[in-house]
Design an enzyme around this catalytic site. Structure first.
Site, PDB file in Angstrom:
ATOM      1  N   HIS A 142       0.862  -1.185   0.000  1.00  0.00           N
ATOM      2  CA  HIS A 142       0.000   0.000   0.000  1.00  0.00           C
ATOM      3  C   HIS A 142       0.900   1.238   0.000  1.00  0.00           C
ATOM      4  O   HIS A 142       2.102   1.152   0.205  1.00  0.00           O
ATOM      5  CB  HIS A 142      -1.000  -0.005   1.163  1.00  0.00           C
ATOM      6  N   ASP A 159       5.861  -4.427   7.467  1.00  0.00           N
ATOM      7  CA  ASP A 159       4.667  -3.613   7.688  1.00  0.00           C
ATOM      8  C   ASP A 159       3.552  -4.554   8.131  1.00  0.00           C
ATOM      9  O   ASP A 159       2.999  -5.291   7.324  1.00  0.00           O
ATOM     10  CB  ASP A 159       4.327  -2.895   6.376  1.00  0.00           C
ATOM     11  N   GLN A 188      -1.800  -5.089   8.649  1.00  0.00           N
ATOM     12  CA  GLN A 188      -2.910  -6.022   8.466  1.00  0.00           C
ATOM     13  C   GLN A 188      -2.694  -7.349   9.194  1.00  0.00           C
ATOM     14  O   GLN A 188      -3.582  -8.201   9.197  1.00  0.00           O
ATOM     15  CB  GLN A 188      -3.115  -6.301   6.966  1.00  0.00           C
ATOM     16  N   LYS A 223      -6.416  -0.426  13.750  1.00  0.00           N
ATOM     17  CA  LYS A 223      -6.832  -1.658  13.075  1.00  0.00           C
ATOM     18  C   LYS A 223      -6.859  -2.834  14.060  1.00  0.00           C
ATOM     19  O   LYS A 223      -7.226  -3.948  13.688  1.00  0.00           O
ATOM     20  CB  LYS A 223      -5.890  -1.974  11.912  1.00  0.00           C
ATOM     21  N   CYS A 243      -5.702   2.471  -1.346  1.00  0.00           N
ATOM     22  CA  CYS A 243      -4.369   3.082  -1.196  1.00  0.00           C
ATOM     23  C   CYS A 243      -3.293   2.130  -1.706  1.00  0.00           C
ATOM     24  O   CYS A 243      -2.209   2.038  -1.118  1.00  0.00           O
ATOM     25  CB  CYS A 243      -4.110   3.506   0.249  1.00  0.00           C
TER      26      CYS A 243
END
Lengths: 417, 149
Positions: free
Chosen positions: A133, A210, A213, A236, A374
């Protein structure tokens, strides 16, 4: 007592009971019970997080670290308590390796600034993947532009799996950093970060993962991964917005430049010279997001109470059900069919723009995301301007997957004029 | 499904069978409109006669049903109108989809364009409906690109 206390077994969870912890999930949208399938964008908040932040503001509010009164001492205690919680959550060896940021994006920017600007120069290369992203593309592009370095991109196949052979060939003496998403927000692919890290380390290259998620949806062990940096966002993970985490290896964090100047990141200041505070405060300039940090602690405690293994197992069942249900609908095409996937289903419907799908599902009370998420390069890779994306969390139910399927069928019927 | 207020039959039909969906070779004016948030792209072409009449208006591009139907209706509504009338319609349509013009209470020249009235109940879709109109407005004002951002 929260519903998590009455979970059935450690291996599974009682989503119906857990839903009662989330006030938003009780409301209706357009006359229908809310079906919230947008947790990859941001998760809903359990009452314990809302209550903890309210309590802090109502009864405990003060600043951290700099004042000597009781309230400040208590606030500091709660704030640093979350740092311990995060360290346990990620299995970090030391609490000073946990830096509070505004979120995943700031964590990546912090590394680009503090590590990249110091150690990456002209002709060097940074490797990312084709599924990133924008937050894990743009900071590196900015760095490359400033330093004359180059971005290399690991290609992805039609299923959404990274082509590791191509990655291996990219690793050279020019490679100075690998920055890779743990899970693709647009496709749901769980990337083989273990292999990516091992191969990078064989070339002496550090790796940033990263985890925006991943951290809320599966167990993450930064020591087992052996990653050099790991970032994720609070919002999140059932926590507040405006708060996130950067984990880093001590030797790298020690060598890095501070990101922002001022406040608690200093040790001594004269007009001639400033010396920086030790970790982690070197990277936490200014008054931090105290209530948000405390709220994040409550959120991570909540997730750990349920169990990340149980969450991952349960959400995988939802993924399998959703994949089967949507695949059975003529005209629906799922984008991203990797073997290892998180509970994210990105899809298109023949002849219907994702925005129209999003609006029509909203009419049924079903909240999804429609757009490029994104992640415009991912959309370009699969030849679509946008997708509709249903993303699941442990508080979703099999009946909601079915409601999604029915609403998609209704949408197709509306457009069949 | 209670969506017919937004997705009327005519809007869905036009989105699938848009009128004037073609380029104009050597157009006097053209402008590409883009919504960076959703990826919709519409290029509007306009030819204006000596008496300031819009002799031909056409478009190409891709987008959602609301955007495509809006572009289609725009081109058919504007053909034969004077430039000043086109600008007035741009203003009226923009106010209509933002909920600032009540077609039942205020005099207007929108005609069938009032079918987009219910867009005003869907704030996130206002940009979809107005994108081709922004492109037209910018084209007539010698700008090569328009954005809803």
């Amino acid at each position: 007592m929260t519903a998590q206390a009455v979970l059935a077994t450690p291996a599974t969870l009682d989503a119906v009971a857990l839903r009662s912890d989330f006030p938003t999930l009780r409301r209706t949208i357009n006359g229908h019970p809310l079906v919230y399938l947008d947790s990859a964008a941001t998760s809903q908040k359990p009452q314990v997080v809302i209550d903890r932040m309210n309590q802090f503001y109502a009864e405990e509010y003060s600043t951290v670290r700099r004042s000597i009164h009781l309230l400040s001492a208590k606030a500091t205690q709660a704030y640093e308590g979350t740092r311990r919680t995060v360290a346990q959550f990620l299995n970090a060896p030391e609490t000073r390796q946990i830096i509070f940021t505004k979120g995943t994006t700031e964590g990546i920017n912090l590394v680009a600034h503090g590590y990249g600007r110091k150690f990456i120069g002209a002709g060097d290369e940074i490797i990312i993947s084709a599924t990133e992203h924008h937050a894990n593309i743009v900071p590196w592009q900015m760095l490359c532009e400033e330093k004359g370095a180059h971005l290399r991109v690991i290609p992805v196949d039609d299923r959404g799996e990274l082509i590791l052979e191509a990655y291996e060939q990219m690793l050279t003496e020019r490679t100075k950093l690998v920055a890779i998403g743990h899970i693709s927000n647009a496709l749901g692919t769980i990337h083989p970060v273990e292999d990516i890290i091992r191969l990078a380390h064989a070339h002496g290259v550090p790796v940033l993962v990263d985890g925006a998620q991943a951290a809320p949806h599966m167990p993450v062990d930064v020591q087992a991964l052996d990653c050099d940096f790991y970032v994720f966002s609070g919002h999140k993970a059932c926590g507040p917005t405006g708060i996130g985490v950067l984990y880093g290896k001590v030797e790298l964090l020690e060598r890095m430049n501070p990101f922002l100047g001022g406040g608690d990141m200093i040790e001594t200041v004269t007009f001639e010279k400033t010396t920086y505070a030790p970790l982690p405060h070197k990277f936490e300039a200014g008054t931090p997001a105290i209530a948000e940090v405390i709220g994040l602690g409550a959120a991570l405690d909540y997730l750990r109470g349920i169990g990340l293994e149980a969450i991952a197992t349960y959400e995988h069942q939802l993924l399998e059900q959703a994949t089967a249900r949507l695949s059975s609908i003529p005209g629906v095409r799922i984008i991203g069919t990797a073997q290892r996937k998180a509970a994210i289903v990105s899809f298109t419907v023949d002849g219907i723009h994702p925005h129209d799908i999003g609006t029509l599902l909203d009419q049924e009370g079903i909240a999804i995301r429609a757009g490029h998420h994104c992640a415009q390069p991912v959309m370009a890779r699969y030849g679509v301007p946008a997708t509709a994306r249903a993303s699941f969390a442990f508080y979703n139910l099999p009946s909601e997957v079915e409601a999604l399927g029915v609403a998609i069928e209704k949408t197709i019927a509306v457009f069949a004029l | 499904m209670s969506n017919t207020s937004l997705y009327g039959e005519q809007i869905i039909y036009l989105s699938k069978h848009p009128k004037n969906f073609r380029p104009i070779e050597n157009a006097h004016y053209l402008c590409e409109g883009a919504n960076p948030l959703c990826g919709d792209r519409v290029t509007v072409y306009v030819n204006v006669g000596a008496d300031d009449t819009l002799e031909d208006v056409a478009f190409q591009g891709s987008g959602c049903a609301i955007c495509m139907a809006s572009a289609s209706m725009m081109t058919t509504s504007l053909k034969g109108k004077k430039r000043a009338e086109a600008e007035q319609l741009f203003d009226e349509f923009h106010r209509l989809v933002k909920g600032e013009l009540d077609p039942q209470r205020e005099a207007h020249h929108l005609g069938k364009l009032t079918m987009f009235e219910n867009v005003s109940h869907y704030p996130v879709r206002v940009k979809c409906a107005s994108l081709p109109w922004h492109a037209l407005h910018n084209a007539l004002n010698h700008q090569s690109a328009a954005s809803t951002e």
